[in-house]
Motif scaffolding. Structure first.
Motif, PDB file in Angstrom:
ATOM      1  N   SER A 221       0.849  -1.181   0.000  1.00 53.04           N
ATOM      2  CA  SER A 221       0.000   0.000   0.000  1.00 53.04           C
ATOM      3  C   SER A 221       0.884   1.230   0.000  1.00 53.04           C
ATOM      4  O   SER A 221       1.955   1.233   0.622  1.00 53.04           O
ATOM      5  CB  SER A 221      -0.903   0.009   1.230  1.00 53.04           C
ATOM      6  OG  SER A 221      -1.589   1.255   1.325  1.00 53.04           O
ATOM      7  N   ASP A 222       0.439   2.283  -0.674  1.00 53.62           N
ATOM      8  CA  ASP A 222       1.186   3.538  -0.631  1.00 53.62           C
ATOM      9  C   ASP A 222       1.229   4.113   0.785  1.00 53.62           C
ATOM     10  O   ASP A 222       2.059   4.953   1.093  1.00 53.62           O
ATOM     11  CB  ASP A 222       0.575   4.568  -1.576  1.00 53.62           C
ATOM     12  CG  ASP A 222       1.033   4.374  -3.002  1.00 53.62           C
ATOM     13  OD1 ASP A 222       2.035   3.675  -3.222  1.00 53.62           O
ATOM     14  OD2 ASP A 222       0.399   4.938  -3.904  1.00 53.62           O
ATOM     15  N   PHE A 223       0.349   3.647   1.655  1.00 53.33           N
ATOM     16  CA  PHE A 223       0.321   4.147   3.031  1.00 53.33           C
ATOM     17  C   PHE A 223       1.416   3.528   3.890  1.00 53.33           C
ATOM     18  O   PHE A 223       1.732   4.049   4.944  1.00 53.33           O
ATOM     19  CB  PHE A 223      -1.051   3.893   3.664  1.00 53.33           C
ATOM     20  CG  PHE A 223      -2.142   4.678   2.995  1.00 53.33           C
ATOM     21  CD1 PHE A 223      -2.268   6.042   3.201  1.00 53.33           C
ATOM     22  CD2 PHE A 223      -3.023   4.052   2.138  1.00 53.33           C
ATOM     23  CE1 PHE A 223      -3.264   6.780   2.578  1.00 53.33           C
ATOM     24  CE2 PHE A 223      -4.026   4.776   1.511  1.00 53.33           C
ATOM     25  CZ  PHE A 223      -4.146   6.140   1.719  1.00 53.33           C
ATOM     26  N   TYR A 224       1.968   2.398   3.469  1.00 44.27           N
ATOM     27  CA  TYR A 224       3.034   1.749   4.241  1.00 44.27           C
ATOM     28  C   TYR A 224       4.339   2.436   3.896  1.00 44.27           C
ATOM     29  O   TYR A 224       4.934   2.213   2.864  1.00 44.27           O
ATOM     30  CB  TYR A 224       3.141   0.261   3.919  1.00 44.27           C
ATOM     31  CG  TYR A 224       1.879  -0.552   4.093  1.00 44.27           C
ATOM     32  CD1 TYR A 224       0.881  -0.153   4.953  1.00 44.27           C
ATOM     33  CD2 TYR A 224       1.713  -1.727   3.397  1.00 44.27           C
ATOM     34  CE1 TYR A 224      -0.274  -0.915   5.113  1.00 44.27           C
ATOM     35  CE2 TYR A 224       0.554  -2.504   3.553  1.00 44.27           C
ATOM     36  CZ  TYR A 224      -0.421  -2.082   4.409  1.00 44.27           C
ATOM     37  OH  TYR A 224      -1.556  -2.844   4.571  1.00 44.27           O
ATOM     38  N   GLY A 225       4.807   3.260   4.775  1.00 42.23           N
ATOM     39  CA  GLY A 225       6.082   3.912   4.560  1.00 42.23           C
ATOM     40  C   GLY A 225       6.038   5.424   4.657  1.00 42.23           C
ATOM     41  O   GLY A 225       6.800   5.974   5.394  1.00 42.23           O
ATOM     42  N   PRO A 226       5.277   6.222   3.994  1.00 46.33           N
ATOM     43  CA  PRO A 226       4.438   5.926   2.842  1.00 46.33           C
ATOM     44  C   PRO A 226       5.260   5.658   1.576  1.00 46.33           C
ATOM     45  O   PRO A 226       6.386   6.122   1.466  1.00 46.33           O
ATOM     46  CB  PRO A 226       3.602   7.196   2.679  1.00 46.33           C
ATOM     47  CG  PRO A 226       4.405   8.288   3.297  1.00 46.33           C
ATOM     48  CD  PRO A 226       5.243   7.646   4.360  1.00 46.33           C
TER      49      PRO A 226
END
Length: 71
Positions: A60-65
Motif C-alpha cells: 500500500s502507498d500508506f506503508y512507509g508511505p
C-alpha cells in the motif's frame, strides 16, 4: 506439497493468485513509517516469499508511505 500449494488459487483479473499471500506492511520502518532499517533484509524477505510460492504481495502507498511499493 507445501502449505501454500494446499491453499489453492483464485482468479483475480484473469490471473491465478494463491490464497496465501504476504502482507508487506512490516517491511517499512518503525511504526510503518519511512524506509526499513535494513533494506537488504527487506528484499531478502520478499525474495523468500516469492521463492516459497507467494504470488500475491499486499502493499500500500500508506506503508512507509510509498516504501513497500518501491521495495
Amino acid at each position: 506439497m507445501s502449505t501454500i500449494d494446499q491453499s489453492g488459487t483464485f482468479n483475480l483479473g484473469g490471473h491465478g493468485v494463491r490464497r496465501l499471500g504476504y502482507g508487506a506492511m512490516q517491511l517499512a520502518g518503525p511504526g510503518v513509517f519511512g524506509p526499513p532499517k535494513d533494506h537488504g533484509a527487506a528484499l531478502a524477505v520478499l525474495r523468500e516469499a516469492v521463492a516459497s510460492g507467494v504470488n500475491h504481495i499486499d502493499t500500500s502507498d500508506f506503508y512507509g508511505p510509498h516504501v513497500t511499493n518501491q521495495i
